[in-house]
Motif scaffolding. Structure first.
Motif, PDB file in Angstrom:
ATOM      1  N   LEU A 277     -28.586 -95.341 -20.534  1.00  0.00           N
ATOM      2  CA  LEU A 277     -27.194 -94.900 -20.520  1.00  0.00           C
ATOM      3  C   LEU A 277     -26.474 -95.314 -21.799  1.00  0.00           C
ATOM      4  O   LEU A 277     -25.652 -94.564 -22.341  1.00  0.00           O
ATOM      5  CB  LEU A 277     -26.469 -95.461 -19.298  1.00  0.00           C
ATOM      6  N   GLU A 278     -26.791 -96.499 -22.294  1.00  0.00           N
ATOM      7  CA  GLU A 278     -26.183 -96.958 -23.552  1.00  0.00           C
ATOM      8  C   GLU A 278     -26.606 -96.070 -24.716  1.00  0.00           C
ATOM      9  O   GLU A 278     -25.803 -95.793 -25.616  1.00  0.00           O
ATOM     10  CB  GLU A 278     -26.558 -98.414 -23.826  1.00  0.00           C
ATOM     11  N   ASP A 279     -27.853 -95.634 -24.706  1.00  0.00           N
ATOM     12  CA  ASP A 279     -28.341 -94.738 -25.767  1.00  0.00           C
ATOM     13  C   ASP A 279     -27.554 -93.438 -25.806  1.00  0.00           C
ATOM     14  O   ASP A 279     -27.420 -92.805 -26.859  1.00  0.00           O
ATOM     15  CB  ASP A 279     -29.832 -94.429 -25.570  1.00  0.00           C
ATOM     16  N   LEU A 280     -27.036 -93.031 -24.650  1.00  0.00           N
ATOM     17  CA  LEU A 280     -26.245 -91.804 -24.559  1.00  0.00           C
ATOM     18  C   LEU A 280     -24.743 -92.072 -24.698  1.00  0.00           C
ATOM     19  O   LEU A 280     -23.941 -91.142 -24.626  1.00  0.00           O
ATOM     20  CB  LEU A 280     -26.504 -91.114 -23.217  1.00  0.00           C
ATOM     21  N   GLY A 281     -24.387 -93.332 -24.870  1.00  0.00           N
ATOM     22  CA  GLY A 281     -22.974 -93.672 -24.984  1.00  0.00           C
ATOM     23  C   GLY A 281     -22.226 -93.590 -23.670  1.00  0.00           C
ATOM     24  O   GLY A 281     -20.999 -93.435 -23.644  1.00  0.00           O
ATOM     25  N   LEU A 282     -22.950 -93.721 -22.557  1.00  0.00           N
ATOM     26  CA  LEU A 282     -22.337 -93.597 -21.237  1.00  0.00           C
ATOM     27  C   LEU A 282     -22.123 -94.933 -20.538  1.00  0.00           C
ATOM     28  O   LEU A 282     -21.523 -94.982 -19.465  1.00  0.00           O
ATOM     29  CB  LEU A 282     -23.213 -92.704 -20.345  1.00  0.00           C
ATOM     30  N   ALA A 283     -22.618 -96.010 -21.126  1.00  0.00           N
ATOM     31  CA  ALA A 283     -22.459 -97.329 -20.526  1.00  0.00           C
ATOM     32  C   ALA A 283     -22.320 -98.380 -21.617  1.00  0.00           C
ATOM     33  O   ALA A 283     -22.744 -98.172 -22.760  1.00  0.00           O
ATOM     34  CB  ALA A 283     -23.653 -97.659 -19.626  1.00  0.00           C
TER      35      ALA A 283
ATOM     36  N   LEU B  58     -23.064 -82.191 -18.990  1.00  0.00           N
ATOM     37  CA  LEU B  58     -23.673 -83.267 -19.774  1.00  0.00           C
ATOM     38  C   LEU B  58     -24.477 -82.698 -20.940  1.00  0.00           C
ATOM     39  O   LEU B  58     -24.480 -83.264 -22.043  1.00  0.00           O
ATOM     40  CB  LEU B  58     -24.568 -84.131 -18.884  1.00  0.00           C
ATOM     41  N   GLN B  59     -25.146 -81.573 -20.712  1.00  0.00           N
ATOM     42  CA  GLN B  59     -25.865 -80.906 -21.805  1.00  0.00           C
ATOM     43  C   GLN B  59     -24.909 -80.508 -22.918  1.00  0.00           C
ATOM     44  O   GLN B  59     -25.166 -80.734 -24.106  1.00  0.00           O
ATOM     45  CB  GLN B  59     -26.571 -79.649 -21.285  1.00  0.00           C
ATOM     46  N   ASN B  60     -23.777 -79.916 -22.555  1.00  0.00           N
ATOM     47  CA  ASN B  60     -22.832 -79.404 -23.541  1.00  0.00           C
ATOM     48  C   ASN B  60     -22.123 -80.509 -24.320  1.00  0.00           C
ATOM     49  O   ASN B  60     -21.744 -80.310 -25.478  1.00  0.00           O
ATOM     50  CB  ASN B  60     -21.796 -78.509 -22.865  1.00  0.00           C
ATOM     51  N   ILE B  61     -21.924 -81.672 -23.684  1.00  0.00           N
ATOM     52  CA  ILE B  61     -21.208 -82.756 -24.374  1.00  0.00           C
ATOM     53  C   ILE B  61     -22.147 -83.703 -25.111  1.00  0.00           C
ATOM     54  O   ILE B  61     -21.680 -84.629 -25.770  1.00  0.00           O
ATOM     55  CB  ILE B  61     -20.319 -83.573 -23.404  1.00  0.00           C
ATOM     56  N   LEU B  62     -23.453 -83.474 -25.019  1.00  0.00           N
ATOM     57  CA  LEU B  62     -24.390 -84.399 -25.657  1.00  0.00           C
ATOM     58  C   LEU B  62     -24.161 -84.562 -27.165  1.00  0.00           C
ATOM     59  O   LEU B  62     -24.178 -85.695 -27.663  1.00  0.00           O
ATOM     60  CB  LEU B  62     -25.836 -83.985 -25.376  1.00  0.00           C
ATOM     61  N   PRO B  63     -23.936 -83.479 -27.943  1.00  0.00           N
ATOM     62  CA  PRO B  63     -23.645 -83.682 -29.370  1.00  0.00           C
ATOM     63  C   PRO B  63     -22.420 -84.570 -29.588  1.00  0.00           C
ATOM     64  O   PRO B  63     -22.397 -85.411 -30.511  1.00  0.00           O
ATOM     65  CB  PRO B  63     -23.394 -82.263 -29.882  1.00  0.00           C
ATOM     66  N   SER B  64     -21.410 -84.418 -28.734  1.00  0.00           N
ATOM     67  CA  SER B  64     -20.218 -85.260 -28.829  1.00  0.00           C
ATOM     68  C   SER B  64     -20.557 -86.715 -28.505  1.00  0.00           C
ATOM     69  O   SER B  64     -20.107 -87.642 -29.189  1.00  0.00           O
ATOM     70  CB  SER B  64     -19.134 -84.759 -27.868  1.00  0.00           C
ATOM     71  N   LEU B  65     -21.350 -86.920 -27.457  1.00  0.00           N
ATOM     72  CA  LEU B  65     -21.763 -88.281 -27.087  1.00  0.00           C
ATOM     73  C   LEU B  65     -22.528 -88.957 -28.216  1.00  0.00           C
ATOM     74  O   LEU B  65     -22.313 -90.136 -28.515  1.00  0.00           O
ATOM     75  CB  LEU B  65     -22.627 -88.243 -25.821  1.00  0.00           C
ATOM     76  N   MET B  66     -23.426 -88.204 -28.847  1.00  0.00           N
ATOM     77  CA  MET B  66     -24.232 -88.759 -29.938  1.00  0.00           C
ATOM     78  C   MET B  66     -23.362 -89.129 -31.136  1.00  0.00           C
ATOM     79  O   MET B  66     -23.573 -90.157 -31.789  1.00  0.00           O
ATOM     80  CB  MET B  66     -25.311 -87.761 -30.352  1.00  0.00           C
ATOM     81  N   ALA B  67     -22.379 -88.294 -31.439  1.00  0.00           N
ATOM     82  CA  ALA B  67     -21.481 -88.591 -32.557  1.00  0.00           C
ATOM     83  C   ALA B  67     -20.619 -89.812 -32.249  1.00  0.00           C
ATOM     84  O   ALA B  67     -20.461 -90.709 -33.096  1.00  0.00           O
ATOM     85  CB  ALA B  67     -20.599 -87.381 -32.848  1.00  0.00           C
ATOM     86  N   LEU B  68     -20.065 -89.865 -31.046  1.00  0.00           N
ATOM     87  CA  LEU B  68     -19.214 -90.994 -30.667  1.00  0.00           C
ATOM     88  C   LEU B  68     -19.997 -92.304 -30.626  1.00  0.00           C
ATOM     89  O   LEU B  68     -19.453 -93.369 -30.931  1.00  0.00           O
ATOM     90  CB  LEU B  68     -18.570 -90.724 -29.301  1.00  0.00           C
ATOM     91  N   LYS B  69     -21.267 -92.215 -30.254  1.00  0.00           N
ATOM     92  CA  LYS B  69     -22.124 -93.400 -30.239  1.00  0.00           C
ATOM     93  C   LYS B  69     -22.249 -94.011 -31.636  1.00  0.00           C
ATOM     94  O   LYS B  69     -22.391 -95.225 -31.798  1.00  0.00           O
ATOM     95  CB  LYS B  69     -23.511 -92.996 -29.707  1.00  0.00           C
ATOM     96  N   LYS B  70     -22.183 -93.155 -32.671  1.00  0.00           N
ATOM     97  CA  LYS B  70     -22.336 -93.611 -34.056  1.00  0.00           C
ATOM     98  C   LYS B  70     -21.004 -93.763 -34.775  1.00  0.00           C
ATOM     99  O   LYS B  70     -20.959 -93.897 -35.996  1.00  0.00           O
ATOM    100  CB  LYS B  70     -23.232 -92.631 -34.817  1.00  0.00           C
TER     101      LYS B  70
END
Length: 226
Positions: free
Chosen positions: A50-56, A77-89
């Motif tokens: 979950l942390e890898d996806l920025g969800l926890a 969740l599929q559609n927001i994955l690029p956003s999650l990856m960017a926010l994680k970084k």
């Protein structure tokens, strides 16, 4: 899309684990083992996904999750994955830790940069006063060096946030909406406000509670509602 599907498939058990947790702002690992009938080792492994996806966010035996985000259907969740990856970084920068920092960045936006979240959501809805300037840039390292050369420091408190470009930016309103969904918290309210004010431009059907919708409807300026 294939890559995002693969990432979500690998995290499926972790996502289901989080969706089935009781609703709490903070979870204690020790108290959770008996509730979910899983070992601490298994829980930690799922939290890492979950942390890898920025969800926890896990630290010292306690963790939080983006509940309003993780409770969304699989296709969201599929559609927001690029956003999650960017926010994680995401990387934060501040100099005076005042609005002047944001003004400086606005005056020195790199070519082809894209502003999202707080400031763009406010432009669309006039709902919440923006706090942070989130900017997608082509070269995060280059822009970070530029900011540091003008006295900015990188840390957790800065109001200028650099994001690496991931995913599509062709549909700007949809992308801002998805970024707000992925960021959760305060931004999730912005997402609801965008859905209400620009519903004809939003393709991804995100779930919002009636309480959230009613709150937004009460607080939105009447002239922004379609």
């Amino acid at each position: 899309m294939q890559e995002s599907t693969s990432m979500l498939e690998k995290a499926r058990s972790a996502i289901i684990f989080a969706q089935e947790l009781p609703s709490n702002p903070i979870y204690n690992l020790k108290n959770l083992e008996n509730i979910v009938n899983l070992s601490a080792r298994t829980i930690k492994r799922r939290l890492a996904c979950l942390e890898d996806l920025g969800l926890a966010d896990y630290s010292r035996g306690k963790f939080s999750i983006k509940r309003e985000v993780i409770s969304q259907p699989y296709f969201v969740l599929q559609n927001i994955l690029p956003s999650l990856m960017a926010l994680k970084k995401a990387r934060r920068f501040g100099r005076h830790y005042k609005p002047t920092d944001v003004n400086f960045m606005k005056k020195h936006l790199p070519k082809d940069s894209v502003i999202t979240l707080d400031y763009k959501a406010y432009e669309l809805t006039k709902f919440q006063t923006p706090l942070d300037l989130f900017v997608y840039v082509d070269d995060v390292e280059k822009v970070s060096k530029f900011l540091k050369s003008y006295g900015f420091r990188e840390g957790k408190r800065g109001n200028v946030v650099l994001l690496p470009k991931t995913g599509s930016f062709e549909d700007s309103v949809e992308r801002i909406f998805l970024d707000c969904v992925a960021n959760g918290g305060r931004s999730f309210l912005d997402a609801a406000a965008i859905m209400l004010t620009h519903k004809d431009m939003i393709k991804t059907k995100v779930r919002f509670t009636w309480d959230t919708i009613l709150k937004i409807q009460e607080d939105l300026p009447s002239e922004t509602v379609n």
